[in-house]
Design an enzyme around this catalytic site. Structure first.
Site, PDB file in Angstrom:
ATOM      1  N   HIS A  35      20.790  -0.851  -0.212  1.00 13.43           N
ATOM      2  CA  HIS A  35      20.882  -1.735  -0.053  1.00 13.43           C
ATOM      3  C   HIS A  35      21.189  -3.120   0.356  1.00 13.43           C
ATOM      4  O   HIS A  35      20.267  -4.259   1.352  1.00 13.43           O
ATOM      5  CB  HIS A  35      19.965  -2.127  -1.278  1.00 13.43           C
ATOM      6  CG  HIS A  35      19.086  -0.551  -1.473  1.00 13.43           C
ATOM      7  ND1 HIS A  35      19.380  -0.121  -3.408  1.00 13.43           N
ATOM      8  CD2 HIS A  35      18.323  -0.438  -1.557  1.00 13.43           C
ATOM      9  CE1 HIS A  35      18.392   0.817  -2.911  1.00 13.43           C
ATOM     10  NE2 HIS A  35      17.884   0.638  -2.180  1.00 13.43           N
ATOM     11  N   GLN A 148      19.980   4.276   8.258  1.00 12.22           N
ATOM     12  CA  GLN A 148      20.284   6.143   8.498  1.00 12.22           C
ATOM     13  C   GLN A 148      20.570   6.615   7.331  1.00 12.22           C
ATOM     14  O   GLN A 148      20.271   8.142   7.642  1.00 12.22           O
ATOM     15  CB  GLN A 148      21.742   5.541   9.072  1.00 12.22           C
ATOM     16  CG  GLN A 148      21.545   7.215  10.264  1.00 12.22           C
ATOM     17  CD  GLN A 148      23.127   7.537  10.504  1.00 12.22           C
ATOM     18  OE1 GLN A 148      24.014   6.512  11.083  1.00 12.22           O
ATOM     19  NE2 GLN A 148      23.801   8.376  10.358  1.00 12.22           N
ATOM     20  N   ASP A 150      18.237   7.526   5.778  1.00 14.84           N
ATOM     21  CA  ASP A 150      17.092   8.276   5.490  1.00 14.84           C
ATOM     22  C   ASP A 150      16.869   8.547   7.086  1.00 14.84           C
ATOM     23  O   ASP A 150      15.990   8.177   7.986  1.00 14.84           O
ATOM     24  CB  ASP A 150      16.030   7.064   4.383  1.00 14.84           C
ATOM     25  CG  ASP A 150      16.104   7.100   3.625  1.00 14.84           C
ATOM     26  OD1 ASP A 150      16.168   8.338   2.563  1.00 14.84           O
ATOM     27  OD2 ASP A 150      16.667   5.806   2.984  1.00 14.84           O
ATOM     28  N   SER A 187      23.081   5.993  -3.885  1.00 13.40           N
ATOM     29  CA  SER A 187      21.863   6.323  -3.787  1.00 13.40           C
ATOM     30  C   SER A 187      20.975   6.020  -5.023  1.00 13.40           C
ATOM     31  O   SER A 187      22.183   5.428  -6.152  1.00 13.40           O
ATOM     32  CB  SER A 187      21.854   8.051  -3.760  1.00 13.40           C
ATOM     33  OG  SER A 187      20.499   8.265  -3.928  1.00 13.40           O
TER      34      SER A 187
HETATM   35  P1  AMP Z   1      15.592   2.749  -0.746  1.00  7.26           P
HETATM   36  O1  AMP Z   1      15.293   2.517  -1.938  1.00  7.26           O
HETATM   37  O2  AMP Z   1      15.895   4.204  -1.480  1.00  7.26           O
HETATM   38  O3  AMP Z   1      13.389   3.475  -1.066  1.00  7.26           O
HETATM   39  O4  AMP Z   1      15.323   2.483   0.042  1.00  7.26           O
HETATM   40  C1  AMP Z   1      15.503   1.245   0.624  1.00  7.26           C
HETATM   41  C2  AMP Z   1      16.015   1.091   2.529  1.00  7.26           C
HETATM   42  O5  AMP Z   1      17.402   1.264   1.691  1.00  7.26           O
HETATM   43  C3  AMP Z   1      15.679   2.489   2.990  1.00  7.26           C
HETATM   44  O6  AMP Z   1      15.516   1.814   4.658  1.00  7.26           O
HETATM   45  C4  AMP Z   1      17.187   3.267   2.958  1.00  7.26           C
HETATM   46  O7  AMP Z   1      17.983   4.182   4.020  1.00  7.26           O
HETATM   47  C5  AMP Z   1      18.399   1.559   2.810  1.00  7.26           C
HETATM   48  N1  AMP Z   1      19.416   2.863   1.931  1.00  7.26           N
HETATM   49  C6  AMP Z   1      19.360   3.190   0.825  1.00  7.26           C
HETATM   50  N2  AMP Z   1      20.556   4.179   0.616  1.00  7.26           N
HETATM   51  C7  AMP Z   1      21.857   3.530   1.612  1.00  7.26           C
HETATM   52  C8  AMP Z   1      23.127   3.455   1.951  1.00  7.26           C
HETATM   53  N3  AMP Z   1      23.922   3.698   1.405  1.00  7.26           N
HETATM   54  N4  AMP Z   1      23.499   2.438   2.913  1.00  7.26           N
HETATM   55  C9  AMP Z   1      22.086   1.605   3.704  1.00  7.26           C
HETATM   56  N5  AMP Z   1      21.315   1.709   3.374  1.00  7.26           N
HETATM   57  C10 AMP Z   1      20.691   2.526   2.662  1.00  7.26           C
END
Ligand code: AMP
Length: 283
Positions: A35, A148, A150, A187
């Site tokens: 993030h 990427q 997601d 994650s």
């Molecule tokens: P989330 O909080 O899981 O909804 O993720 C928020 C944003 O962070 C989304 O655009 C995800 O794709 C991105 N994101 C989550 N994990 C990663 C990661 N390991 N590397 C880069 N971006 C990520």
């Protein structure tokens, strides 16, 4: 960093930011380096970075998954401050869904809605679209930063931007997946894994990497079967899918022509923790 939780409070701030470019990073919190890489990129590209933290009920198809989603707001605030985020938007559920969950919009997303994640998580992407549209109607973002990690979600949000009306359409900036040294994609859900499960989780990357290393026209099925077995014999309990798809369209590739750019995607469970990952091929 300014922290706001209502549309009105955010609007009061935005009025004074006319003329500044805005980068928007939507998240569900429990922030990690992945993030933060989006926040850092936004800081480089835009004058102002707005991060949202909202665990969106309509994108969860299982109540238990929603209830167990990790929440670490105090730590998130600390990380965002350390990474020079300008504004944190933390809306409550009734701010986003003032009329509850009845009569919500439905989006025509085409065939990408119902395959892969969409097949195993019915209505998931409708929920994603509801919340992203809601945010973009309030935040006049110039850039929307997505990961990427997601992959299918990025494609769905691109499609969403084609079909909704916005005063300003942000450009979508897709950032590479940040990984731990073991290859495990960072994650929020990893925090629900114990020590041994975390070691098992690294096999998701290993399984996808196996396909990237070994795929040739003609051995698609063999590669997928080997990758699934790698998961099941190393601590994963259930594989939703391991798939090879066209990187541009996400159409499933059964027979590879040796040239089309591919994305190899996987989703599988360790206990009740569902992990997803993907790799582009060739890079
Ligand atoms: P989330 O909080 O899981 O909804 O993720 C928020 C944003 O962070 C989304 O655009 C995800 O794709 C991105 N994101 C989550 N994990 C990663 C990661 N390991 N590397 C880069 N971006 C990520």
């Amino acid at each position: 960093m300014l922290i706001v939780s209502t549309i009105n409070a955010l609007n009061d701030i935005l009025i004074n930011l006319k003329g500044k470019s805005i980068g928007f990073v939507p998240t569900m919190g429990a922030l990690h380096e992945g993030h933060l890489s989006l926040i850092q990129k936004s800081n480089q590209k835009a004058d102002i970075t707005i991060c949202s933290i909202f665990v969106n009920p309509t994108q969860f198809n299982q109540q238990a998954d929603f209830d167990q989603y990790p929440k670490t707001v105090d730590n998130d605030i600390r990380l965002l401050k350390n990474n020079n985020c300008s504004i944190l938007f933390l809306p409550a559920i009734n701010e986003v869904y003032p009329n509850g969950y009845n009569s919500l919009n439905t989006y025509n997303l085409g065939f990408i809605e119902n395959l892969l994640e969409g097949k195993y998580r019915p209505r998931h992407f409708q929920g994603v679209c509801l919340v992203i549209e809601w945010f973009l109607k309030i935040i006049p973002a110039d850039y929307l930063f997505l990961g990427q990690k997601d992959y299918q979600q990025c494609m769905v949000i691109k499609q969403l931007l084609n079909i909704i009306q916005l005063d300003k359409k942000p450009s979508i900036e897709i950032m590479p997946t940040l990984r731990e040294q073991t290859g495990l994609a960072m994650s929020s859900r990893n925090s629900r894994l114990n020590h041994d499960e975390r070691i098992s989780a690294t096999f998701m990357y290993k399984a996808l990497f196996y396909i990237v290393e070994n795929l040739k026209p003609g051995n698609e099925v063999e590669c997928i079967e080997h990758a699934s077995q790698l998961l099941l014999s190393n601590g994963f309990d259930k594989v939703d899918y391991i798939t090879i798809a066209d990187a541009k369209t996400l159409e499933i590739v059964h027979i590879w022509d040796g040239e089309t750019h591919l994305v190899v995607l996987g989703a599988a469970f360790i206990n009740d923790v569902r992990l997803i990952d993907n790799l582009l091929f060739p890079k």
